[in-house]
Design a protein around this motif. Sequence first.
Motif: not given
Length: 203
Positions: A191-194, A200-201, A161-164, A167-171
Amino acid sequence: MEALVKTLENLGSPRVMLVGDFMLDCWIYGHAERLSPEAPVPVLRKVRQEMMTGGASNIAPAITALGGQVACIGVIGTDPNGDELNGLLRSSGAETSRMIRRGERPTTVKTRYIGLAQHRHAQQMFRLDEESAEEISPETHSVLRAAVRSELHSCEVLAIEDYNKGVLGQLTTPEIIKDAHKAGVPVVVDPALISDYRRYEGA
């Protein structure tokens, strides 16, 4: 409707690992009957306050309500708001032993101020956000990834659950998805609104 009921009955009791941006929602209700003499703004006379799960925290009660089990992994503060959020999660039946508490990072709180027009009709006046959206530190990243790895063997699905909020970054996100794949655990993402979904691959 019959098909939906049958689907729900067949869900069983899966154990879900929930990783994401855990938040606390606060609702403050009051009467807005006059303007402030200090500025052209309404004065809210507080009558009650409600605390609820928000962000990724919303998913935990939904999982347990459907008969599942949920282990929560995220980063919250060592503040009273973090205690409140942990308590709400536990009361919903969620496991919080793997939640990471950090003194330098406040628990995310969304506070909504609600005016009761004519003492009856609720109308939101404004919202106050308390949060840090900075990327978590390398040390915290390592602790979070280790927590995910330690739980994978006992979970049937990983829910992100990603809200940008950092915590859940590119790494972090690609690494925990890879860890789940190695363990044979499927991954689902809210997903976050990005603009770039490459993190997320594989989900």
